[in-house]
Each structure stands twice: as structure tokens, then as C-alpha cells.
Design an enzyme around this catalytic site. Sequence first.
Site, PDB file in Angstrom:
ATOM      1  N   GLY A  27       2.075   1.531  -3.488  1.00 28.72           N
ATOM      2  CA  GLY A  27       0.939   1.852  -4.357  1.00 28.72           C
ATOM      3  C   GLY A  27       0.481   3.285  -4.218  1.00 28.72           C
ATOM      4  O   GLY A  27       0.098   3.931  -5.199  1.00 28.72           O
ATOM      5  N   ASP A  28       0.524   3.810  -3.008  1.00 29.58           N
ATOM      6  CA  ASP A  28       0.167   5.207  -2.772  1.00 29.58           C
ATOM      7  C   ASP A  28       1.061   6.122  -3.595  1.00 29.58           C
ATOM      8  O   ASP A  28       0.593   7.044  -4.264  1.00 29.58           O
ATOM      9  CB  ASP A  28       0.285   5.517  -1.280  1.00 29.58           C
ATOM     10  CG  ASP A  28      -0.011   6.966  -0.952  1.00 29.58           C
ATOM     11  OD1 ASP A  28      -1.059   7.479  -1.375  1.00 29.58           O
ATOM     12  OD2 ASP A  28       0.821   7.591  -0.260  1.00 29.58           O
ATOM     13  N   GLY A  29       2.364   5.848  -3.567  1.00 33.37           N
ATOM     14  CA  GLY A  29       3.308   6.673  -4.328  1.00 33.37           C
ATOM     15  C   GLY A  29       3.148   6.524  -5.829  1.00 33.37           C
ATOM     16  O   GLY A  29       3.208   7.514  -6.565  1.00 33.37           O
ATOM     17  N   ALA A  55       0.830  -1.207   0.000  1.00 35.67           N
ATOM     18  CA  ALA A  55       0.000   0.000   0.000  1.00 35.67           C
ATOM     19  C   ALA A  55       0.868   1.262   0.000  1.00 35.67           C
ATOM     20  O   ALA A  55       0.555   2.237  -0.687  1.00 35.67           O
ATOM     21  CB  ALA A  55      -0.942  -0.002   1.203  1.00 35.67           C
TER      22      ALA A  55
END
Length: 147
Positions: free
Chosen positions: A26-28, A23
Site C-alpha cells: 500500500g505504501d508503494g 502495508a
Amino acid sequence: MLKPKKIVEKDIDPNTIGSLALAYLGDGVYEAAIRQHLVKGGIVRPQHLQGYATHYVSAKAQAGLITKMKELNKLTAEEIAIFKRGRNANSYTHAKNTSISTYKLSTGFEAMIGYLYLSKQYDRLDNLIAWCIEQVENGENNEKRFE
């Protein structure tokens, strides 16, 4: 505080990475794609970029997007499994101004994005991000359900 050290990158099996690390990545990845979209789309004033980006990257927006993906059967069984791993991960924090259930959905969304990136499924990743952008820009992402 952790001191920087020399890190040697290597190919890894994304199935061996914890959900919260997926996560985090994935956020980045998703944030960078949205920032690129905004800048290439002519949104270049710093004071406007964050305001526009929030429509795409907030926990509420991501929760709405992942819910719609599931409703429309846009996800593979593998993607749903990774989403569930991320959603069910025990996190010690949650986003400001949103419920824990919304935060968990967005964490699952980000874990799925991180997994696709690490597993080098770039075409699939690009397609899903393009779909997300289209939903937000067409006003079809009903994030109000998650407030």
C-alpha cells in the site's frame, strides 16, 4: 542479503496476506499515485518533488487522512477491518519524527490501500486516493493533531 530468485506471480486472496505486507504494498501504491499526480500537475523538478510529496505521504498526513475518513464514515466495514489489522500489527520500526500511535495509524492506512489494490478494487482505490489528494490540497487534512 537475500539473493534474487525467479518469482512467478499468481492471484492471491488478500485476506491471507499479513498486515505488514499489505502495508508495504500500500505504501508503494499510494506513493506512486502521488508521484504521478505531482508530475502530471507540473511539479517536475527533482528538488521539489519530495518536498511536495511529503504533504501527502508522511505518516502524519496519512494518520490525519485515515482519521478523517473514519470520522466522515467514508470507509466500508471491510476497509475498517483491514485498517484495524494494519494498525494493530506488531512492527519493529517506526517513522522518524512521529509518535508510535501516528505510525500505527499510517500503517493501517497503507494496509487498507494495499488490500484494495490486491483485491482489484481499483475504482474504490482511485476514489479514495482522489479524496486524499483533495483533502491535502484544500488544506483540510489537519495533520497537526498527530505531531
